[in-house]
Design a protein around this motif. Structure first.
Motif, PDB file in Angstrom:
ATOM      1  N   THR A 177      17.522  -1.790 -15.252  1.00 20.36           N
ATOM      2  CA  THR A 177      17.308  -1.766 -13.811  1.00 20.36           C
ATOM      3  C   THR A 177      17.845  -3.072 -13.226  1.00 20.36           C
ATOM      4  O   THR A 177      18.527  -3.842 -13.903  1.00 20.36           O
ATOM      5  CB  THR A 177      15.818  -1.585 -13.462  1.00 20.36           C
ATOM      6  OG1 THR A 177      15.681  -1.451 -12.038  1.00 20.36           O
ATOM      7  CG2 THR A 177      15.000  -2.768 -13.952  1.00 20.36           C
ATOM      8  N   ILE A 178      17.534  -3.317 -11.938  1.00 22.36           N
ATOM      9  CA  ILE A 178      17.968  -4.525 -11.245  1.00 22.36           C
ATOM     10  C   ILE A 178      16.733  -5.299 -10.786  1.00 22.36           C
ATOM     11  O   ILE A 178      15.819  -4.716 -10.194  1.00 22.36           O
ATOM     12  CB  ILE A 178      18.845  -4.188 -10.021  1.00 22.36           C
ATOM     13  CG1 ILE A 178      20.057  -3.351 -10.443  1.00 22.36           C
ATOM     14  CG2 ILE A 178      19.283  -5.463  -9.309  1.00 22.36           C
ATOM     15  CD1 ILE A 178      21.045  -4.086 -11.298  1.00 22.36           C
ATOM     16  N   ALA A 179      16.698  -6.604 -11.070  1.00 21.87           N
ATOM     17  CA  ALA A 179      15.634  -7.483 -10.591  1.00 21.87           C
ATOM     18  C   ALA A 179      16.159  -8.240  -9.374  1.00 21.87           C
ATOM     19  O   ALA A 179      17.206  -8.877  -9.429  1.00 21.87           O
ATOM     20  CB  ALA A 179      15.188  -8.449 -11.672  1.00 21.87           C
ATOM     21  N   VAL A 180      15.409  -8.156  -8.268  1.00 21.61           N
ATOM     22  CA  VAL A 180      15.840  -8.728  -6.991  1.00 21.61           C
ATOM     23  C   VAL A 180      14.889  -9.854  -6.599  1.00 21.61           C
ATOM     24  O   VAL A 180      13.671  -9.747  -6.771  1.00 21.61           O
ATOM     25  CB  VAL A 180      15.864  -7.649  -5.892  1.00 21.61           C
ATOM     26  CG1 VAL A 180      16.314  -8.242  -4.565  1.00 21.61           C
ATOM     27  CG2 VAL A 180      16.777  -6.498  -6.308  1.00 21.61           C
ATOM     28  N   GLY A 181      15.443 -10.943  -6.069  1.00 23.56           N
ATOM     29  CA  GLY A 181      14.622 -12.055  -5.602  1.00 23.56           C
ATOM     30  C   GLY A 181      13.801 -11.675  -4.386  1.00 23.56           C
ATOM     31  O   GLY A 181      14.228 -10.853  -3.561  1.00 23.56           O
ATOM     32  N   THR A 182      12.631 -12.285  -4.264  1.00 22.04           N
ATOM     33  CA  THR A 182      11.725 -11.992  -3.147  1.00 22.04           C
ATOM     34  C   THR A 182      11.565 -13.167  -2.197  1.00 22.04           C
ATOM     35  O   THR A 182      10.900 -13.032  -1.167  1.00 22.04           O
ATOM     36  CB  THR A 182      10.338 -11.602  -3.678  1.00 22.04           C
ATOM     37  OG1 THR A 182       9.778 -12.713  -4.401  1.00 22.04           O
ATOM     38  CG2 THR A 182      10.429 -10.388  -4.593  1.00 22.04           C
ATOM     39  N   GLY A 183      12.127 -14.317  -2.540  1.00 25.35           N
ATOM     40  CA  GLY A 183      11.899 -15.512  -1.742  1.00 25.35           C
ATOM     41  C   GLY A 183      10.679 -16.287  -2.182  1.00 25.35           C
ATOM     42  O   GLY A 183      10.436 -17.397  -1.701  1.00 25.35           O
ATOM     43  N   ARG A 184       9.903 -15.720  -3.113  1.00 21.87           N
ATOM     44  CA  ARG A 184       8.738 -16.412  -3.676  1.00 21.87           C
ATOM     45  C   ARG A 184       9.084 -16.896  -5.072  1.00 21.87           C
ATOM     46  O   ARG A 184       9.655 -16.145  -5.885  1.00 21.87           O
ATOM     47  CB  ARG A 184       7.517 -15.492  -3.705  1.00 21.87           C
ATOM     48  CG  ARG A 184       6.973 -15.180  -2.322  1.00 21.87           C
ATOM     49  CD  ARG A 184       5.728 -14.299  -2.402  1.00 21.87           C
ATOM     50  NE  ARG A 184       6.064 -12.936  -2.760  1.00 21.87           N
ATOM     51  CZ  ARG A 184       6.409 -12.004  -1.877  1.00 21.87           C
ATOM     52  NH1 ARG A 184       6.480 -12.301  -0.585  1.00 21.87           N
ATOM     53  NH2 ARG A 184       6.693 -10.778  -2.269  1.00 21.87           N
ATOM     54  N   ILE A 185       8.718 -18.128  -5.371  1.00 21.65           N
ATOM     55  CA  ILE A 185       9.151 -18.789  -6.592  1.00 21.65           C
ATOM     56  C   ILE A 185       8.588 -18.139  -7.850  1.00 21.65           C
ATOM     57  O   ILE A 185       9.114 -18.296  -8.940  1.00 21.65           O
ATOM     58  CB  ILE A 185       8.778 -20.286  -6.543  1.00 21.65           C
ATOM     59  CG1 ILE A 185       9.566 -21.075  -7.589  1.00 21.65           C
ATOM     60  CG2 ILE A 185       7.283 -20.481  -6.743  1.00 21.65           C
ATOM     61  CD1 ILE A 185       9.410 -22.563  -7.466  1.00 21.65           C
ATOM     62  N   ASN A 186       7.509 -17.371  -7.712  1.00 28.25           N
ATOM     63  CA  ASN A 186       6.844 -16.787  -8.885  1.00 28.25           C
ATOM     64  C   ASN A 186       6.900 -15.264  -8.902  1.00 28.25           C
ATOM     65  O   ASN A 186       6.061 -14.617  -9.530  1.00 28.25           O
ATOM     66  CB  ASN A 186       5.384 -17.239  -8.938  1.00 28.25           C
ATOM     67  CG  ASN A 186       4.602 -16.814  -7.703  1.00 28.25           C
ATOM     68  OD1 ASN A 186       5.199 -16.403  -6.708  1.00 28.25           O
ATOM     69  ND2 ASN A 186       3.281 -16.915  -7.760  1.00 28.25           N
ATOM     70  N   GLU A 187       7.886 -14.668  -8.215  1.00 25.83           N
ATOM     71  CA  GLU A 187       7.889 -13.212  -8.138  1.00 25.83           C
ATOM     72  C   GLU A 187       9.295 -12.650  -7.975  1.00 25.83           C
ATOM     73  O   GLU A 187      10.091 -13.140  -7.184  1.00 25.83           O
ATOM     74  CB  GLU A 187       7.014 -12.754  -6.964  1.00 25.83           C
ATOM     75  CG  GLU A 187       6.850 -11.235  -6.872  1.00 25.83           C
ATOM     76  CD  GLU A 187       5.917 -10.843  -5.743  1.00 25.83           C
ATOM     77  OE1 GLU A 187       6.403 -10.259  -4.752  1.00 25.83           O
ATOM     78  OE2 GLU A 187       4.705 -11.150  -5.850  1.00 25.83           O
ATOM     79  N   LEU A 188       9.587 -11.610  -8.763  1.00 24.28           N
ATOM     80  CA  LEU A 188      10.787 -10.797  -8.615  1.00 24.28           C
ATOM     81  C   LEU A 188      10.366  -9.360  -8.328  1.00 24.28           C
ATOM     82  O   LEU A 188       9.246  -8.958  -8.660  1.00 24.28           O
ATOM     83  CB  LEU A 188      11.635 -10.842  -9.885  1.00 24.28           C
ATOM     84  CG  LEU A 188      12.223 -12.184 -10.300  1.00 24.28           C
ATOM     85  CD1 LEU A 188      12.930 -12.056 -11.647  1.00 24.28           C
ATOM     86  CD2 LEU A 188      13.191 -12.706  -9.257  1.00 24.28           C
ATOM     87  N   SER A 189      11.276  -8.592  -7.748  1.00 22.28           N
ATOM     88  CA  SER A 189      10.998  -7.192  -7.441  1.00 22.28           C
ATOM     89  C   SER A 189      11.947  -6.295  -8.218  1.00 22.28           C
ATOM     90  O   SER A 189      13.119  -6.637  -8.414  1.00 22.28           O
ATOM     91  CB  SER A 189      11.148  -6.938  -5.937  1.00 22.28           C
ATOM     92  OG  SER A 189      11.013  -5.557  -5.634  1.00 22.28           O
ATOM     93  N   LEU A 190      11.424  -5.138  -8.676  1.00 21.70           N
ATOM     94  CA  LEU A 190      12.228  -4.115  -9.347  1.00 21.70           C
ATOM     95  C   LEU A 190      12.160  -2.846  -8.502  1.00 21.70           C
ATOM     96  O   LEU A 190      11.368  -1.941  -8.769  1.00 21.70           O
ATOM     97  CB  LEU A 190      11.704  -3.848 -10.758  1.00 21.70           C
ATOM     98  CG  LEU A 190      12.091  -4.826 -11.884  1.00 21.70           C
ATOM     99  CD1 LEU A 190      11.482  -6.201 -11.638  1.00 21.70           C
ATOM    100  CD2 LEU A 190      11.638  -4.307 -13.230  1.00 21.70           C
ATOM    101  N   PRO A 191      12.988  -2.756  -7.444  1.00 21.28           N
ATOM    102  CA  PRO A 191      12.809  -1.690  -6.453  1.00 21.28           C
ATOM    103  C   PRO A 191      13.478  -0.363  -6.783  1.00 21.28           C
ATOM    104  O   PRO A 191      13.330   0.592  -6.025  1.00 21.28           O
ATOM    105  CB  PRO A 191      13.449  -2.299  -5.204  1.00 21.28           C
ATOM    106  CG  PRO A 191      14.527  -3.186  -5.738  1.00 21.28           C
ATOM    107  CD  PRO A 191      14.032  -3.707  -7.059  1.00 21.28           C
TER     108      PRO A 191
END
Length: 273
Positions: A177-191
């Motif tokens: 899949t693709i991991a996308v940045g969220t702007g938060r230093i401790n979190e990625l999103s897998l949408p």
């Protein structure tokens, strides 16, 4: 008004045609002494702190580093064994294998971690062979990629930046899949995972190697939350980056070594190394 028009024209020319890259490099060369001067108080305070540490602190730190070194040596021996076994299996399958990666150590000189732009500046540039799109890691995992270089410094776009995305796969089952940045230093999103995808909390995510930007197999994140709703076609999945973005001082710049064929003539692989 004339200054505004000229500024807008220069930004359009630079963005669309990249004609001002040489000028930017020259200006960066001229302003490099100012960057050194701005960083001098931090460097001086760090040097003063290191020279005034007590003997007991240094002994304790030395003991801790000695233990870490022993553990690292044990892990390295295990890694060498696994690499040898993997090489034998690939030779049996008559497949190509990855020799390794060449790396360069750099140090952070500036940090910008606001929600709209998560970037850092390192003290290695094009004079050291750094190039745009190059993968950047710390001692734990993937950190980001180079987006701009000058002769003596480079800008790194972190994996948590909202504009950054990285191809990953789950170690447990190989799900990509693709991991996308969220702007938060401790979190990625897998949408982009459907609700019936085989993904669980605790799954380790590594680079898949797709896209050619990042070498495969490097740690990226760990799945921290999976929300499935029958009303949505895709799950809401978040992951915690493995990299220590708020604590890393040194980084690794990676050059991927070209694959070597397992059926190459004897001595050819050694010559390429």
């Amino acid at each position: 008004m004339l200054a505004i028009i000229v500024s807008l024209a220069l930004m359009v020319i630079d963005h669309r045609f990249h004609h001002l890259r040489e000028i930017r490099g020259a200006l960066a060369f001229l302003t490099y002494p100012l960057q050194l001067a701005a960083d001098f108080p931090v460097t001086a305070s760090r040097w003063l702190d290191e020279t005034t540490r007590s003997r007991e602190q240094l002994i304790e730190e030395n003991r801790h580093l000695h233990e870490q070194n022993l553990k690292a040596q044990a892990e390295l021996q295990r890694l060498d064994s696994l690499q040898a076994e993997n090489l034998r299996l690939r030779n049996l399958l008559d497949a190509s294998y990855k020799v390794g990666d060449r790396v360069l150590i750099a140090e952070l000189s500036a940090v910008d971690l606001d929600p709209y732009r998560q970037q850092v500046v390192i003290n290695k540039g094009s004079n050291s062979g750094v190039f745009e799109g190059q993968a950047v890691l710390d001692a734990n995992a993937v950190m980001g990629q180079i987006i701009q270089t000058t002769p003596f410094s480079s800008t790194v776009l972190l994996i948590t930046d909202p504009s950054h995305s990285i191809p990953v796969q789950a170690l447990r089952n190989g799900l990509r899949t693709i991991a996308v940045g969220t702007g938060r230093i401790n979190e990625l999103s897998l949408p982009y995972l459907p609700t019936d995808s085989d993904i669980r909390v605790g799954d380790k995510l590594v680079t898949s190697g797709l896209g050619g930007k990042f070498p495969p197999g490097y740690p990226v994140a760990t799945v921290s939350r999976v929300d499935r709703s029958p009303d949505n076609a895709f799950s809401r999945i978040t992951a915690t980056p493995t990299v220590h973005l708020d604590r890393s001082r040194e980084v690794l710049l990676v050059w991927t070594v070209p694959n070597t064929r397992a059926d190459s003539p004897p001595g050819e692989g050694e010559a390429e190394k």
